[in-house]
Design a protein around this motif. Structure first.
Motif, short mmCIF file in Angstrom:
data_model
loop_
_atom_site.label_atom_id
_atom_site.label_comp_id
_atom_site.label_asym_id
_atom_site.label_seq_id
_atom_site.Cartn_x
_atom_site.Cartn_y
_atom_site.Cartn_z
N ALA A 244 -1.37 4.32 1.92
CA ALA A 244 -1.93 5.45 2.67
C ALA A 244 -1.96 5.16 4.16
CB ALA A 244 -3.34 5.76 2.16
N GLY A 245 -2.28 3.91 4.52
CA GLY A 245 -2.26 3.54 5.93
C GLY A 245 -0.86 3.62 6.52
N ALA A 246 0.13 3.21 5.74
CA ALA A 246 1.51 3.28 6.23
C ALA A 246 1.96 4.73 6.40
CB ALA A 246 2.44 2.55 5.26
N ILE A 247 1.60 5.58 5.44
CA ILE A 247 1.98 6.99 5.54
C ILE A 247 1.26 7.66 6.70
CG2 ILE A 247 1.76 9.21 4.34
CD1 ILE A 247 2.54 7.80 1.78
N ALA A 248 0.00 7.30 6.91
CA ALA A 248 -0.72 7.86 8.05
C ALA A 248 -0.06 7.46 9.37
CB ALA A 248 -2.18 7.39 8.02
#
Length: 425
Positions: A244-248
């Protein structure tokens, strides 16, 4: 590094360098990006959705062959490495697949997290709340159709692995030129040392079945789909929050218009499963972080500085304080950490910030315990590693031969180690 140059083509593609293979995946291009090639009536969207490409069929053939290979290893392990060396009959056919964490998933799916009055307040508790509920819930659902628990778990991993390898091949095609990129990446992935965990009742295959399509959706800037799939991945493993952090970060780097920024609230969706699980644990145990405290009790995952974790793992690997089996696994943990740090540095050098964030968060979580544990398994979840190896081999053909000759024996050893009940990491 020159060998990694093809990976950078995802960020700045040159139209003149796009091959026919590149155009075949153009239907997956981000909305608002360059249009794909014109489709003839014979290749409509509906027919394409139902048809496997030649590359897909080759990837699935590789997947099937490696599954058969693992079953051959499991069969041989039953006969050559029985629990009782004096036995004259092998164990049950599925016994090699009923090892270690599988027991925790089985107990959760069959009995729940806190059956009766049992819980972490009792001595000898198995710390099952350390495992997120996605896989056990799906296992319980499949069990209603497949009565045998182990078969149900193997079926989940088999189907999830099918989705994962097809998605990995498409990710490779986004990063690398040529028709062999997807097949080569999947080959390296399926023959990786810890590939056994894709074929047993563990969470790696199911996590990747959500995470890799989520990353593909993020590349197409389909944020609702990307975050929904990431939320499903988070029900399976805490690593979903790293994704999720990478996609954000990818969203922040690519959002350009007001229409794009309207999708910003979707980025909060992957945190919902973790929040719900914490709420459930608070209601049952009075501790919303009971899963983390269970990991600390059962697997020494209490916080230590990175250098302390390295020192303790090195001591376990080479100071002759552990049995040889544990010492060997600690050596594998150290090597996996070095590979992860190398990949992190390479991604930072190439300014691939989202992928660097994903691997960096993984390394931080796994590298700040008392000692390293499960880093070799976590490498299965690092798709930039497998695309990087494919990039090297496509530029230097001898790299493929070297990988297969050097890694395949290690993959076999790891498979036998797990299937014989001797795994320790």
């Amino acid at each position: 590094m020159p060998v990694m140059q093809p990976i950078r083509r995802e960020r700045a593609p040159v139209p003149a360098q796009r091959s026919a293979a590149r155009h075949r995946i153009s239907p997956h291009a981000p909305p608002g990006g360059e249009p794909g090639p014109r489709r003839s009536p014979a290749t409509s969207i509906g027919r394409q959705a139902l048809r496997l490409r030649a590359v897909d069929r080759e990837v699935l053939w590789l997947y099937l062959l490696t599954r058969i290979g693992i079953w051959i290893i499991a069969y041989c392990t039953r006969w050559l490495f029985p629990a009782d060396s004096a036995t004259r009959a092998p164990g049950p056919l599925l016994a090699p697949f009923q090892q270690w964490d599988w027991v925790h998933y089985l107990h959760i799916a069959r009995d729940g997290y806190f059956p009766g009055q049992a819980g972490p307040w009792q001595s000898g508790w198995d710390n099952r709340e350390a495992f997120f509920p996605g896989f056990p819930l799906l296992l319980r659902a499949v069990h209603t159709v497949i009565p045998h628990w182990t078969l149900a778990g193997l079926l989940i991993s088999f189907i999830a692995g099918t989705i994962a390898v097809l998605s990995l091949a498409r990710i490779a095609e986004l990063y690398l030129p040529g028709m062999n990129a997807g097949r080569r990446t999947v080959l390296f992935f399926l023959l990786s040392p810890c590939a056994i965990f894709l074929a047993v009742g563990y969470t790696e295959a199911l996590f990747l079945a959500f995470a890799l399509p989520a990353w593909l959706a993020a590349q197409r800037r389909n944020w609702p789909r990307a975050t929904a799939l990431t939320a499903l991945a988070t029900t399976v493993r805490i690593s979903g929050l790293f994704l999720a952090g990478a996609i954000a970060m990818h969203f922040l780097l690519t959002a350009r218009t007001r229409r794009h920024w309207r999708s910003l609230p979707w980025l909060a969706l992957p945190a919902l499963p973790a929040a719900l699980y914490n709420w459930y644990l608070q209601a049952r145990t009075g501790d919303c972080m009971a899963w983390q405290h269970a990991q600390e009790r059962g697997w020494y995952r209490n916080f230590h500085t990175p250098w302390e974790a390295w020192t303790n793992t090195w001591h376990g690997a080479f100071a002759h304080t552990q049995t040889t089996g544990y010492a060997f696994m600690f050596q594998a943990e150290l090597l996996a950490m070095l590979i992860g740090l190398f990949m992190l540095g390479l991604l930072i050098r190439q300014r691939r910030w989202p992928e660097a964030a994903y691997i960096g968060l993984s390394l931080w979580a796994l590298g700040t315990s008392y000692w390293y544990m499960s880093i070799p398994r976590a490498m299965l979840l690092w798709w930039p590693l497998w695309t990087a190896l494919a990039a090297v081999s496509l530029r230097r053909p001898r790299a493929k031969t070297a990988y297969l000759c050097l890694i395949a024996p290690l993959t076999t050893v790891f498979a036998i180690t797990f299937l014989s009940g001797r795994w320790a990491g």
